[in-house]
Scaffold this motif. Structure first.
Motif, PDB file in Angstrom:
ATOM      1  N   GLU A  10     -14.663  -4.631 -14.497  1.00 37.33           N
ATOM      2  CA  GLU A  10     -13.302  -4.406 -14.782  1.00 37.33           C
ATOM      3  C   GLU A  10     -12.648  -3.400 -13.651  1.00 37.33           C
ATOM      4  N   VAL A  11     -11.594  -3.909 -13.246  1.00 34.59           N
ATOM      5  CA  VAL A  11     -10.822  -2.890 -12.237  1.00 34.59           C
ATOM      6  C   VAL A  11      -9.356  -2.748 -12.717  1.00 34.59           C
ATOM      7  N   ARG A  12      -8.953  -1.516 -12.351  1.00 34.43           N
ATOM      8  CA  ARG A  12      -7.457  -1.216 -12.679  1.00 34.43           C
ATOM      9  C   ARG A  12      -6.884  -0.231 -11.703  1.00 34.43           C
ATOM     10  N   LEU A  13      -5.912  -0.524 -10.917  1.00 37.64           N
ATOM     11  CA  LEU A  13      -5.052   0.142 -10.031  1.00 37.64           C
ATOM     12  C   LEU A  13      -3.840   0.493 -10.643  1.00 37.64           C
ATOM     13  N   HIS A  14      -3.691   2.048 -10.555  1.00 35.12           N
ATOM     14  CA  HIS A  14      -2.417   2.335 -11.265  1.00 35.12           C
ATOM     15  C   HIS A  14      -1.711   3.506 -10.154  1.00 35.12           C
ATOM     16  N   TYR A  15      -0.198   3.397 -10.340  1.00 34.58           N
ATOM     17  CA  TYR A  15       0.414   4.223  -9.419  1.00 34.58           C
ATOM     18  C   TYR A  15       0.361   5.814  -9.921  1.00 34.58           C
ATOM     19  N   TYR A  22       0.808  -1.188  -0.177  1.00 36.40           N
ATOM     20  CA  TYR A  22      -0.211   0.279  -0.170  1.00 36.40           C
ATOM     21  C   TYR A  22       0.837   1.105   0.079  1.00 36.40           C
ATOM     22  N   PHE A  23       0.385   2.269  -0.612  1.00 39.27           N
ATOM     23  CA  PHE A  23       0.828   3.719  -0.848  1.00 39.27           C
ATOM     24  C   PHE A  23      -0.010   4.509  -1.047  1.00 39.27           C
ATOM     25  N   PRO A  24      -0.183   5.633  -0.572  1.00 38.20           N
ATOM     26  CA  PRO A  24      -1.338   6.599  -1.017  1.00 38.20           C
ATOM     27  C   PRO A  24      -1.192   7.040  -2.392  1.00 38.20           C
ATOM     28  N   ASN A  25      -0.194   6.843  -3.252  1.00 37.62           N
ATOM     29  CA  ASN A  25      -0.420   7.035  -4.795  1.00 37.62           C
ATOM     30  C   ASN A  25      -1.274   6.108  -5.556  1.00 37.62           C
TER      31      ASN A  25
END
Length: 451
Positions: free
Chosen positions: A408-413, A380-383
């Motif tokens: 459809e799920v997408r996480l990105h930094y 985990y990181f707030p970004n």
């Protein structure tokens, strides 16, 4: 070097002080209000700087060269008493090779290929690369047994290069910038449990040394797919674990694959939100993270730092019966905390995760049910930002939970407001420098024109 810089600044400063005193004395003697020519700092005199740089170079080269007995025209001689001396002109000292720098340089610059164990290292890397390319095994994170013996490859950190040699296919659980991740404590707890003798570098943790029975579950919770062992003790422990399957051998190394170590998995029980407590935020979360990580029997659901309003909130308290050392003492261990009230177990709907894709700074996947919590085993990181879901919410030990609102799920930094503010300040600073530079140029042109 710092001493010489300080001496340079001292000379420049003293010259300026004496110059000002001289100007003041002359002005008082003349008793006039006529303008006085501005003082020229020694720092702006090229000849002074050149002489100073030359003297500094000669001094530094002389000291270092004599210290390591490598000056031009220096020689090793044996006097009448049989003593071996290093002579440079009229100066002499006992001949020696006390300098460790040459040894370091020789060790480092011979590279991995120059080490006697290079063939072993090369074969291990190639074996891991082959595992990653094999569709029946595939890419994944790797944890290796911690030991100072790995220095035979060139450095104890040599296996951190697995992502480099395998083009990102085999990930390294360990990296140079340990302090950059909140997951670091849990990695070293896992490394200690899976190793014969670990370095245990993070203070105050409760390590479970050489206990693969616990270490395998730690690996699964961190999403570690491969474990590499080479000592008899670690291999014996790993071979007893049903969740570790031996897949390859390379030299002294035995490579195991952990089952149930997927990076994205649906949760069977709805998490609970732990109410914040007073004190250091990092320390409070470390207590929650290690308590759940090492004592899951105390928790009926995974603790999270925040989440939807529908999730239960609980308080936690320190279990004083298991306290090891008092706060502030060097010998203390991180406190174990437990829920202060009963956790209501809320079962979730069975959800299937498919189409998982891991990129350099993004994760995407599909689900067949929305509204059900999904665990993402990524630090985990707030970004981290998410589309197609609520969150991400920080979950113990230091992973993420999202609640899909779409299939459809997408996480990105991405960037936080603080990042944007910092970049804005940088641009403003550059702009100020450009404006100031232009003002100086215009001022100089005007002075030249007037002359």
């Amino acid at each position: 070097m710092l001493m010489m810089i300080g001496l340079y600044e001292l000379v420049v400063g003293l010259a300026r002080v004496f110059g000002l005193l001289r100007v003041a004395k002359n002005a008082l003697a003349k008793e006039t209000y006529e303008s006085v020519a501005p003082l020229v700092s020694l720092r702006n005199i090229a000849q002074f700087n050149m002489w100073w740089a030359t003297a500094l170079t000669i001094l530094v080269v002389g000291i270092i060269g004599f210290r390591f007995q490598e000056l031009p025209f220096g020689k090793i001689v044996t006097d009448t008493t049989g003593a071996v001396q290093y002579k440079w002109g009229p100066i002499s000292t006992n001949a020696s090779n006390d300098g460790f720098v040459d040894g370091w340089a020789r060790w480092n610059f011979t590279g991995y290929e120059g080490k006697s164990a290079y063939a072993e290292y090369h074969d291990l890397v190639e074996t891991m690369k082959a595992l990653g390319n094999d569709k029946s095994h595939g890419c994944g994170r790797a944890l290796w047994e911690s030991s100072g013996e790995l220095n035979k490859y060139g450095t104890t950190m040599s296996l951190m290069l697995l992502p480099h040699w395998t083009k990102g296919c085999i990930g390294s659980m360990e990296g140079l910038n340990f302090e950059a991740s909140g997951t670091t404590p849990y990695h070293f707890i896992t490394s200690a449990a899976m190793s014969k003798q670990s370095s245990n570098p993070v203070r105050e943790l409760r390590y479970d040394d050489n206990n693969a029975g616990l270490g395998v579950r730690y690996m699964q919770e961190l999403g570690v797919k491969y474990f590499l062992a080479f000592t008899k003790q670690a291999i014996a422990q790993a071979s007893l674990q049903a969740s570790l399957i031996e897949v390859k051998r390379s030299g002294p190394w035995v490579i195991y694959q952990a089952v149930n170590s997927e990076l994205v998995v649906p949760l069977n029980v709805q998490p609970v939100i732990v109410n914040s407590r007073t004190g250091d935020v990092k320390e409070r979360w470390l207590e929650i993270g290690t308590s759940w990580f090492q004592h899951p029997e105390d928790w009926s659901a995974m603790p999270v730092a925040s989440g939807p309003d529908s999730w239960q909130r609980v308080d936690v308290a320190v279990d004083l019966s298991r306290r090891d050392g008092e706060p502030g003492k060097s010998s203390r261990r991180v406190d174990i905390v437990t829920p202060s009230q009963a956790i209501k177990v809320v079962q979730t709907k069975p959800t299937k995760v498919t189409n998982f894709v891991l990129e350099d700074s993004a994760i995407s996947f599909s689900v067949d049910q929305i509204g059900q919590p999904i665990l993402v085993r990524m630090s985990y990181f707030p970004n981290w930002k998410v589309t197609g879901a609520k969150g991400p919410f920080r979950v113990a030990p230091n992973m993420m939970v999202v609640v899909p609102t779409q299939k459809e799920v997408r996480l990105h930094y991405g960037y936080t407001k603080l990042d944007i503010f910092a970049y804005l300040l940088t641009l403003i600073g550059i702009g100020v420098l450009v404006v100031r530079w232009r003002e100086i140029r215009v001022s100089r042109r005007q002075k030249t024109f007037i002359k």
